[in-house]
Design an enzyme around this catalytic site. Structure first.
Site, PDB file in Angstrom:
ATOM      1  N   THR A  94       0.838  -1.201   0.000  1.00  0.00           N
ATOM      2  CA  THR A  94       0.000   0.000   0.000  1.00  0.00           C
ATOM      3  C   THR A  94       0.872   1.250   0.000  1.00  0.00           C
ATOM      4  O   THR A  94       2.100   1.159  -0.070  1.00  0.00           O
ATOM      5  CB  THR A  94      -0.893   0.018   1.258  1.00  0.00           C
ATOM      6  N   HIS A  96       1.380   3.119   2.489  1.00  0.00           N
ATOM      7  CA  HIS A  96       1.750   3.398   3.878  1.00  0.00           C
ATOM      8  C   HIS A  96       3.163   4.008   3.966  1.00  0.00           C
ATOM      9  O   HIS A  96       3.395   4.984   4.687  1.00  0.00           O
ATOM     10  CB  HIS A  96       1.730   2.077   4.652  1.00  0.00           C
TER      11      HIS A  96
HETATM   12  C1  DLZ Z   1       3.841   0.660  10.183  1.00  0.00           C
HETATM   13  C2  DLZ Z   1       5.159   0.758   9.489  1.00  0.00           C
HETATM   14  C3  DLZ Z   1       5.333   0.203   8.214  1.00  0.00           C
HETATM   15  C4  DLZ Z   1       4.231  -0.483   7.491  1.00  0.00           C
HETATM   16  N1  DLZ Z   1       6.507   0.243   7.587  1.00  0.00           N
HETATM   17  C5  DLZ Z   1       7.539   0.870   8.195  1.00  0.00           C
HETATM   18  C6  DLZ Z   1       8.803   0.950   7.541  1.00  0.00           C
HETATM   19  O1  DLZ Z   1       9.035   0.425   6.449  1.00  0.00           O
HETATM   20  N2  DLZ Z   1       9.803   1.614   8.185  1.00  0.00           N
HETATM   21  C7  DLZ Z   1       9.620   2.215   9.411  1.00  0.00           C
HETATM   22  O2  DLZ Z   1      10.575   2.827   9.926  1.00  0.00           O
HETATM   23  N3  DLZ Z   1       8.433   2.136  10.055  1.00  0.00           N
HETATM   24  C8  DLZ Z   1       7.410   1.467   9.486  1.00  0.00           C
HETATM   25  N4  DLZ Z   1       6.209   1.386  10.124  1.00  0.00           N
HETATM   26  C9  DLZ Z   1       6.105   1.867  11.517  1.00  0.00           C
HETATM   27  C10 DLZ Z   1       5.808   3.383  11.643  1.00  0.00           C
HETATM   28  O3  DLZ Z   1       6.960   4.160  11.382  1.00  0.00           O
HETATM   29  C11 DLZ Z   1       5.324   3.718  13.079  1.00  0.00           C
HETATM   30  O4  DLZ Z   1       6.239   3.219  13.998  1.00  0.00           O
HETATM   31  C12 DLZ Z   1       3.950   3.119  13.382  1.00  0.00           C
HETATM   32  O5  DLZ Z   1       3.016   3.484  12.392  1.00  0.00           O
HETATM   33  C13 DLZ Z   1       3.435   3.603  14.776  1.00  0.00           C
HETATM   34  O6  DLZ Z   1       3.234   5.005  14.752  1.00  0.00           O
END
Ligand code: DLZ
Length: 173
Positions: A94, A96
């Site tokens: 997605t 995200h």
């Molecule tokens: C949720 C999430 C996702 C899907 N991917 C990453 C990523 O690739 N790298 C990263 O540093 N953090 C990711 N997170 C976590 C979010 O940064 C965050 O910690 C959560 O959404 C809680 O606020």
């Protein structure tokens, strides 16, 4: 004697020997296999600039989205000459990743501007884990392109020395 036809120029140097300052590093636990390597690269590069590990404080956060909040808390103490933020955002199915990267970049930029110290953006934004690995000091066989944590530490050193150069000139005037 300064030449009136030459602009006054301030430059920092990534090789400036650092002494008597503290550097904060905020590192995201998400994709920890990558971010641990970025952290090691940053600590090693700071050590090479004369900043031993005892002059470095490291704060771990859950993910890149939280980097700017922790950077702000560290900056608020007034103890740090610069803060380096390290994270690894890998594209998923997605959008995200896009929202996290946008928030992380904007948040980190805001902390630096509002708190008045260099806050360095060391967040990888990659399509795959393999891409991230080669940017985190991965093997030569994988296509080594350096360690972005080390590069961000060098950027912090350069910015600290630039701030010092500007302050020294102000004092001289
Ligand atoms: C949720 C999430 C996702 C899907 N991917 C990453 C990523 O690739 N790298 C990263 O540093 N953090 C990711 N997170 C976590 C979010 O940064 C965050 O910690 C959560 O959404 C809680 O606020």
């Amino acid at each position: 004697m300064t030449d009136p036809n030459t602009p006054r120029t301030f430059t920092g140097s990534p090789d400036h020997p650092l002494g008597g300052v503290r550097i904060g590093i905020v590192v995201a636990r998400w994709n920890e296999s990558i971010t641990r390597r970025l952290l090691a690269g940053a600590v090693h590069r700071l050590d090479a600039a004369g900043l031993p590990p005892r002059a470095i404080d490291v704060a771990w956060v859950p993910g890149s989205f939280e980097l700017s909040f922790a950077a702000d808390r560290l900056a608020a103490t007034g103890r740090y000459a610069a803060i380096v933020c390290l994270g690894a955002i890998i594209k998923g199915e997605t959008s995200h990743d896009h929202h996290i990267a946008t928030a992380a970049a904007a948040g980190i930029e805001t902390v630096g501007r509002e708190r008045g110290l260099p806050v360095i953006f060391g967040v990888l934004t990659c399509d795959t884990l393999a891409q991230a690995m080669v940017r985190a000091g991965g093997d030569a066989a994988d296509g080594y392109v350096g360690n972005k944590g080390a590069e961000c530490a060098a950027a912090a050193v350069e910015m600290v020395s630039l701030v010092a150069a500007i302050a020294a000139e102000e004092e001289r005037r």
